[in-house]
Structures are given as C-alpha cells and as structure tokens.
Design a protein around this motif. Structure first.
Motif, short mmCIF file in Angstrom:
data_model
loop_
_atom_site.label_atom_id
_atom_site.label_comp_id
_atom_site.label_asym_id
_atom_site.label_seq_id
_atom_site.Cartn_x
_atom_site.Cartn_y
_atom_site.Cartn_z
N LEU B 76 70.03 29.27 52.86
CA LEU B 76 70.19 28.66 54.17
C LEU B 76 71.58 28.04 54.28
CD1 LEU B 76 68.72 27.60 56.80
CD2 LEU B 76 68.50 25.48 55.54
N ASN B 77 72.02 27.44 53.18
CA ASN B 77 73.31 26.75 53.22
C ASN B 77 74.48 27.70 53.49
OD1 ASN B 77 72.14 24.25 52.83
ND2 ASN B 77 72.18 24.44 50.59
N LEU B 78 74.36 28.92 53.01
CA LEU B 78 75.41 29.92 53.29
C LEU B 78 75.50 30.17 54.80
CD1 LEU B 78 77.44 32.11 52.26
CD2 LEU B 78 75.52 33.69 52.28
N LEU B 79 74.36 30.37 55.42
CA LEU B 79 74.37 30.61 56.87
C LEU B 79 74.84 29.36 57.62
CD1 LEU B 79 71.07 32.65 57.46
CD2 LEU B 79 73.39 33.48 57.07
N LYS B 83 78.01 28.93 60.37
CA LYS B 83 77.11 29.05 61.54
C LYS B 83 77.84 29.53 62.79
CE LYS B 83 77.10 24.00 62.17
NZ LYS B 83 77.78 23.65 60.89
N GLU B 84 79.14 29.23 62.90
CA GLU B 84 79.88 29.69 64.09
C GLU B 84 79.90 31.22 64.13
OE1 GLU B 84 81.06 27.46 61.97
OE2 GLU B 84 80.89 25.63 63.19
N LYS B 85 80.06 31.83 62.97
CA LYS B 85 80.07 33.30 62.91
C LYS B 85 78.67 33.86 63.19
CE LYS B 85 84.00 33.62 59.83
NZ LYS B 85 84.54 34.05 58.53
N LEU B 86 77.69 33.16 62.70
CA LEU B 86 76.31 33.62 62.86
C LEU B 86 75.89 33.58 64.33
CD1 LEU B 86 73.97 34.47 60.89
CD2 LEU B 86 73.09 32.17 61.19
N THR B 87 76.28 32.53 65.00
CA THR B 87 75.84 32.37 66.39
C THR B 87 76.56 33.33 67.34
OG1 THR B 87 77.39 30.52 66.56
CG2 THR B 87 75.08 29.98 66.20
N LYS B 116 65.64 18.03 51.61
CA LYS B 116 65.71 17.41 52.95
C LYS B 116 66.89 17.96 53.76
CE LYS B 116 62.31 14.38 52.63
NZ LYS B 116 61.05 14.71 53.31
N THR B 117 68.03 18.13 53.08
CA THR B 117 69.21 18.64 53.79
C THR B 117 68.93 20.01 54.38
OG1 THR B 117 70.62 17.42 52.27
CG2 THR B 117 71.68 19.17 53.54
N GLU B 118 68.29 20.86 53.59
CA GLU B 118 67.98 22.21 54.08
C GLU B 118 67.01 22.16 55.27
OE1 GLU B 118 68.45 25.09 50.20
OE2 GLU B 118 66.81 23.64 50.21
N MET B 119 66.07 21.23 55.19
CA MET B 119 65.13 21.10 56.32
C MET B 119 65.88 20.69 57.59
SD MET B 119 61.75 19.28 54.75
CE MET B 119 61.60 19.22 52.98
N LEU B 123 66.53 22.99 61.23
CA LEU B 123 66.31 22.58 62.62
C LEU B 123 67.58 22.78 63.45
CD1 LEU B 123 64.24 19.28 62.15
CD2 LEU B 123 63.41 21.60 62.54
N GLU B 124 68.70 22.44 62.85
CA GLU B 124 69.97 22.58 63.58
C GLU B 124 70.29 24.05 63.85
OE1 GLU B 124 73.16 20.33 61.81
OE2 GLU B 124 74.64 21.34 63.08
N LEU B 125 70.15 24.86 62.81
CA LEU B 125 70.44 26.30 62.95
C LEU B 125 69.50 26.95 63.97
CD1 LEU B 125 71.16 28.10 59.56
CD2 LEU B 125 72.55 28.11 61.63
N SER B 126 68.27 26.55 63.92
CA SER B 126 67.28 27.10 64.84
C SER B 126 67.69 26.83 66.28
CB SER B 126 65.92 26.49 64.53
OG SER B 126 65.05 26.67 65.58
N SER B 127 68.15 25.63 66.49
CA SER B 127 68.58 25.24 67.83
C SER B 127 69.81 26.05 68.25
CB SER B 127 68.86 23.74 67.82
OG SER B 127 69.49 23.37 68.98
#
Lengths: 125, 154
Positions: B76-79, B83-87, B116-119, B123-127
């Motif tokens: 998850l941390n890689l994505l 995240k800018e590239k992913l989105t 906890k950080t990954e959780m 949520l942030e990535l999902s949004s």
C-alpha cells in the motif's frame, strides 16, 4: 539421503504425500509447506529453516505445485543461495512423488531429477 | 475492466489464473520501485505468452493506461508514495488481494494485515481514487468491505 520438500497451495502437498504413503508406506526426511496465509518472505523463511535444520542432508529437492505460484519466487531465491544443493521441480504429480521416495537413496541428484521429470510426463496419458 | 491490486506475493497463482485468466484480462502491469531486473524477468516468465506484461518503476515513470488490465503492487505504501501518478488512471476496482506480513501489523482479515498508518493511508487513497474498493482474494471469493472494517478499527 536426498531430503524432500513438498510445497503447494492449501493442503495440496500434504494430501499428495499422504496419498503416496498409502501406496509405499510411511516415509521420513521430508517436509510439507503450504502457502496458506503466508507472505512471500515467510515462505522463504520456512524453506531456509528446513534446509538449515537438515544440514546433514547433502541435497534437497523442492517440489512446487506449479510454476508461477507464490512458492515459486521464494524457491528460486533458495536455489540461488544453495545452488548445487537444491533442485526445483515445478508441477509435480503422484508418479514423481512415488519415484522420489523409491529412488532417492540409489540415484544421484542429477539422475533422480531427470528420472522424476520423465516419470511425471509418462504418468500423464 | 481496469483493476489495481495490492498483493505482497505480487504475481502468483491467484493473480495469474484467478484474475487474469478467469476475467479474460489482456494485460498485467507490475508496479514497483527499483526492483531488480532479474526478479522482474522471473515474474514475467511465470505468465503465459498471450498476456501482455509490462513492468513500471513508478519512482521514475508515469503509469501507462491500459484497457482490460490488472495493475499489481506489493504494498500500500508504494501506491501511496506515488499517489499522484496512480490517480491519473481511472480504475474500476481498488482491490486488496493480500498483505500477509504480520510483524508489527494488526489482523484485518485472514489475508490482510496492516498497521495504523496503512489503515489511514487506505482511507486517503480510497478517497483519491474515487472507485470501488474491496478486499477479495479471487473474483468469486468472499468480498469484504475493507473501508468499513478499517473505520471500525481506527
């Protein structure tokens, strides 16, 4: 003695070896690995632990249910570390398991590897 | 169909047979950060020839948009880090297929462990991705609402 490590998804390996033992009797000097709920690193750690615990055995055959499974990459890493002591066999079947147990004390790793691939193919008709 | 999957086993049976073959996907894209070429070649060798395989070092390159494809990343941390590239890509499904490393992590599901950080990052990535999200090992296996589970834990 060549040590056997039988690996696969879920209970594939344990059921396969148990079935072979019904035919040729109880065997020793082997281990079973299931990838169930394990990460790649944990699978690698298990393989390494088995090899270290059985260091008295000069050679190890690792049977993996199919090439591309999650056990493949950890197995390849083990092979890279212990090259001359490890053989990898992907896509094993019952004839291969039987011949492994029958011939592992009377054939060299090189001979046995070739024989297992041959009987594995011949077993499919 | 365009899927992004997090799976710490990366390319393995569930992905090759369970997703690519079962859903008739054309392409598999391995997202990584400076992975050794030897390892990438091993992964590529596990796929059938008709599958279009691409590896993308997302620390250096943008993510190519392909139709009927599954994108696989090991963490998850890689994505999250890219995240800018992913989105920039519109995905139909954000799938958690397996995070099985247990040390320092909390069990979310039998095949998902997170800290906890990954959780929070989930949520942030999902949004940000604004798409369907689930935890599911295979297309026909039980489909878990991972957002709901995580929100209850935080």
């Amino acid at each position: 003695m060549i040590y056997g490590i039988f690996a696969g998804h879920s209970n594939f390996a344990s059921n396969a070896v148990e079935s072979a033992e019904k035919i040729i009797g109880t065997q020793d000097n082997y281990s079973i690995i299931s990838n169930k709920d394990l990460s790649s690193e944990e699978i690698f750690g298990l393989l390494e632990e088995i090899i270290n615990k059985n260091a008295k055995d000069t050679h190890f055959f690792i049977f993996i249910d199919f090439y591309g499974s999650s056990i493949s990459l950890p197995s390849v890493r083990i092979k890279q570390m212990h090259d001359s002591r490890v053989n990898l066999l992907f896509g094993y079947n019952m004839p291969m398991i039987l011949d492994f147990f029958i011939h592992r004390t009377n054939k060299s790793p090189f001979e046995l590897s070739g024989k297992l691939i041959e009987v594995g193919r011949m077993g499919i008709r | 169909m365009r899927i992004v999957r997090i799976d710490d086993r990366l390319i393995h049976g569930q992905v090759i047979v369970g997703w690519v073959k079962k859903l008739g996907l054309d392409s598999l894209i391995l997202l990584h950060n400076e992975m050794d070429n030897d390892i990438i070649e091993l992964y590529a060798g596990m796929l059938e020839e008709e599958i279009d395989f691409t590896s993308i070092d997302i620390s250096k390159s943008d993510i190519t948009c392909k139709a009927n494809a599954i994108y696989v990343a090991e963490s998850l941390n890689l994505l999250y880090d890219f995240k800018e590239k992913l989105t920039a890509i519109k995905f139909d499904l954000f799938n958690f297929g397996g995070l099985r490393t247990k040390v320092g992590k909390e069990k979310i599901l039998d095949f998902i462990y997170m800290d906890k950080t990954e959780m929070e990052r989930t949520l942030e990535l999902s949004s940000l991705l604004n798409t369907k999200i689930n935890a599911q090992e295979l297309p026909e296996s039980e489909n878990f609402n991972i957002l709901k589970i995580i929100k209850e834990r935080l």
